[in-house]
Design an enzyme around this catalytic site. Structure first.
Site, short mmCIF file in Angstrom:
data_model
loop_
_atom_site.label_atom_id
_atom_site.label_comp_id
_atom_site.label_asym_id
_atom_site.label_seq_id
_atom_site.Cartn_x
_atom_site.Cartn_y
_atom_site.Cartn_z
N HIS A 2 4.88 -4.96 3.89
CA HIS A 2 3.39 -4.22 2.88
C HIS A 2 2.57 -3.66 4.47
O HIS A 2 2.66 -4.51 5.23
CB HIS A 2 2.52 -5.29 2.64
CG HIS A 2 1.71 -5.08 1.59
ND1 HIS A 2 0.39 -4.46 1.98
CD2 HIS A 2 1.92 -4.59 0.17
CE1 HIS A 2 -0.26 -3.96 0.84
NE2 HIS A 2 0.50 -4.12 -0.10
N ASP A 39 6.16 -7.42 -5.65
CA ASP A 39 7.14 -6.91 -6.44
C ASP A 39 8.61 -7.36 -6.50
O ASP A 39 9.38 -7.37 -7.30
CB ASP A 39 7.27 -5.24 -6.40
CG ASP A 39 6.20 -4.61 -7.34
OD1 ASP A 39 5.55 -5.23 -8.24
OD2 ASP A 39 5.54 -3.51 -6.62
N1 ACO Z 1 13.08 -3.75 4.96
C1 ACO Z 1 13.52 -3.40 6.19
N2 ACO Z 1 12.65 -2.99 7.20
C2 ACO Z 1 11.39 -2.99 6.88
C3 ACO Z 1 10.91 -3.10 5.64
C4 ACO Z 1 11.72 -3.33 4.75
N3 ACO Z 1 11.30 -3.66 3.24
N4 ACO Z 1 9.73 -2.74 5.73
C5 ACO Z 1 9.04 -2.56 6.93
N5 ACO Z 1 10.45 -2.43 7.56
C6 ACO Z 1 10.53 -2.33 9.04
C7 ACO Z 1 10.16 -0.78 9.41
O1 ACO Z 1 11.40 -0.18 9.43
C8 ACO Z 1 9.50 -1.16 10.70
O2 ACO Z 1 10.45 -1.27 11.74
P1 ACO Z 1 10.34 -0.79 13.09
O3 ACO Z 1 9.20 -1.49 13.93
O4 ACO Z 1 11.52 -1.48 13.97
O5 ACO Z 1 10.26 0.60 13.05
C9 ACO Z 1 8.62 -2.21 10.60
O6 ACO Z 1 9.53 -2.89 9.54
C10 ACO Z 1 7.27 -1.93 10.26
O7 ACO Z 1 7.26 -1.25 8.95
P2 ACO Z 1 6.52 0.14 8.51
O8 ACO Z 1 7.44 1.07 8.12
O9 ACO Z 1 5.69 0.72 9.62
O10 ACO Z 1 5.48 -0.30 7.45
P3 ACO Z 1 4.64 0.48 6.51
O11 ACO Z 1 3.49 -0.19 6.54
O12 ACO Z 1 4.51 2.08 6.72
O13 ACO Z 1 5.28 0.45 5.16
C11 ACO Z 1 6.04 -0.47 3.09
C12 ACO Z 1 4.98 -0.59 4.19
C13 ACO Z 1 6.10 0.98 2.53
C14 ACO Z 1 5.53 -1.42 1.91
C15 ACO Z 1 7.55 -1.18 3.73
O14 ACO Z 1 7.47 -2.24 3.92
C16 ACO Z 1 8.64 -0.78 2.49
O15 ACO Z 1 8.93 0.33 2.42
N6 ACO Z 1 8.77 -2.03 1.97
C17 ACO Z 1 9.84 -1.88 0.77
C18 ACO Z 1 9.31 -1.19 -0.39
C19 ACO Z 1 8.45 -2.14 -1.26
O16 ACO Z 1 8.84 -3.31 -1.37
N7 ACO Z 1 7.23 -1.46 -1.50
C20 ACO Z 1 6.25 -2.22 -2.32
C21 ACO Z 1 4.99 -2.29 -1.53
S1 ACO Z 1 3.72 -3.32 -2.36
C22 ACO Z 1 3.20 -2.37 -3.61
O17 ACO Z 1 3.08 -1.20 -3.34
C23 ACO Z 1 3.06 -2.92 -4.81
#
Ligand code: ACO
Length: 439
Positions: free
Chosen positions: A315, A373
């Site tokens: 998140h 979720d």
């Molecule tokens: N699986 C694997 N790696 C992940 C995930 C994940 N679900 N989420 C983040 N990461 C990693 C990123 O690749 C990044 O790695 P790095 O530092 O080595 O580059 C690090 O964790 C930080 O993540 P960001 O991408 O910078 O996080 P951001 O805040 O941009 O994205 C998001 C947040 C979009 C929710 C992301 O965690 C994601 O795509 N999760 C999966 C989709 C999801 O469950 N979305 C629902 C969110 S809640 C909602 O809207 C109800």
């Protein structure tokens, strides 16, 4: 850059910024809760520079009294009330009232609010025919995006955003009609006859009734399932300035009508990084298939070149457990118990996946925890709601938050159009050459 921190929550302090050989003092603003915020509004005029924050990770775009999140501590408050207390002790209409009006309703206010909601659950009959224009196999999010946008073609008497009465009527119409729009979308895509709303049922009961009742057989709404549905709606009702809410605010800042703004929010919610995640979680669990394949799947997630993510994890704001995920997990067990499902392979797979992920260095070091979720899809599936409808349900709930945030913005004195700037990386000025001379 030097920072002088404020000595208490109400004082202001300044940041002195030395850039391009010039310096300026930026006020440091503080809210009731949360970190201080540097007010950079006068930077372009004073120093001729902008700030750069493409995904808004370090930017507060508005003032709001509606929702507070402390991502490090896993805290979520609506108008000051913790989400777990609201989920346990309030109903979705009470929470919608709270988001819209700032306080929980007393008995008389609650009665008036629910009566008013009931008065608006029906859709214009012409709108009913609008559904026929869609392909039966359209994704339900495509349908609700279109139908909600089309509300502005039917309810002309509540489109004046400068009229308080119009704003309130639109808000009421949207919250009241979303379950009908969502349920009819399900019916349409399955070729079932539409079921009209029943005002003797509460909000969640009525939604389940419109989803599952058929003219051919009586339908009894289970109290445990309607309570679970109500709780799912509460848990998705608002979440501060997320992508879809910011979309609603940005669209609304232009003076667009509220139905158009909520349609924009629905479009933004659709993506798998946001509201589409609940649908994506179920697809992911289906792909993993069984506990034996979890290790391979986690390895794929950790291989950055695969582009695979653990859906329902991570998140932007929470760097701790999402408080909604904990409640969702408990609700999941309740629902499966009510339905007499003793062993649900999907739930068992999800629990094991969570256990492995939260102990894995990749997820621990990045502070990735289950979000709201991760479990919601399992509950919805057990309730008989098809996967493609999951994000639609999210939209039904979030409409209460979106319209409250829209209303707050419109009612803010001095509200202006939202207009970000950019770093231009394209070609420099050049002269046009005729087509014959172009390479
Ligand atoms: N699986 C694997 N790696 C992940 C995930 C994940 N679900 N989420 C983040 N990461 C990693 C990123 O690749 C990044 O790695 P790095 O530092 O080595 O580059 C690090 O964790 C930080 O993540 P960001 O991408 O910078 O996080 P951001 O805040 O941009 O994205 C998001 C947040 C979009 C929710 C992301 O965690 C994601 O795509 N999760 C999966 C989709 C999801 O469950 N979305 C629902 C969110 S809640 C909602 O809207 C109800």
């Amino acid at each position: 850059m030097s920072v002088t921190a404020p000595s208490n929550a109400t004082s202001t302090a300044t940041i002195t910024l030395d850039a391009t050989g010039q310096s300026t003092k930026l006020p440091l603003l503080t809210g009731t809760l949360g970190p201080a915020v540097a007010d950079i509004r006068k930077l372009p005029a004073e120093l001729g520079i902008f700030t750069y924050d493409p995904a808004y990770g370090g930017t507060a775009a508005c003032d709001s009294k509606i929702t507070y999140i402390d991502g490090d501590e896993g805290v979520l408050l609506h108008r000051g009330y913790p989400i777990d207390q609201l989920a346990e002790r309030a109903t979705f209409p009470e929470v919608a009232y709270l988001l819209l009006n700032g306080e929980l309703p007393n008995q008389a206010e609650h009665a008036a609010f629910t009566t008013e909601l009931n008065n608006h659950t029906m859709l214009h009959e012409q709108l009913r025919h609008f559904y026929n224009g869609f392909n039966r196999n359209a994704h339900p999010m495509a349908v609700i995006c279109g139908v909600v946008g089309a509300l502005s073609a039917f309810y002309h008497d509540s489109l004046d955003i400068n009229d308080r009465g119009h704003r309130e009527l639109s808000a009421m119409r949207l919250i009241a009609k979303m379950p009908t729009i969502a349920a009819w979308t399900y019916k349409y895509t399955h070729g079932f006859p539409f079921t009209y709303p029943r005002n003797d049922l509460n909000y969640a009961e009525n939604f389940l009734h419109m989803m599952f009742a058929m003219p051919s057989a009586p339908y009894q709404v289970s109290p445990v399932l309607s309570r679970a549905m109500d709780r799912i709606l509460i848990l998705h009702a608002d979440h501060e300035q997320n992508a879809s809410t910011s979309t609603v605010r940005l669209a609304g800042s232009t003076g667009a009508n509220p139905f158009a703004c909520i349609a924009a929010g629905i479009a933004s919610l659709w993506g798998p990084a946001h509201g589409g995640a609940n649908e994506a979680v179920l697809k992911m669990l289906g792909t993993i298939g069984s506990k034996d394949h979890i290790a391979d799947f986690i390895a794929k997630v950790k291989d950055r070149s695969s582009g695979v993510k653990l859906m329902g994890f991570g998140h932007r704001v929470y760097k701790n457990f999402d408080p909604r995920a904990k409640i969702m997990q408990a609700t999941c067990h309740e629902v499966l118990g009510e339905l007499g499902i003793k062993h649900d392979p999907l739930l068992e797979l999800a629990v094991e996946l969570e256990r492995i992920a939260i102990e894995d260095e990749y997820f621990v070091s990045r502070k990735l925890y289950p979000n709201v979720d991760f479990y919601s899809g399992i509950i919805l599936k057990a309730m008989g709601i098809p996967t493609s409808m999951f994000t639609v349900l999210f939209a039904v709930a979030r409409t209460a938050g979106w319209i409250s945030q829209w209303k707050e913005m419109i009612e803010e004195p001095g509200q202006r159009i939202g207009r970000p700037r950019q770093i231009y990386t394209g070609a420099g000025p050049r002269d046009l050459v005729s087509m014959a001379e172009r390479a």
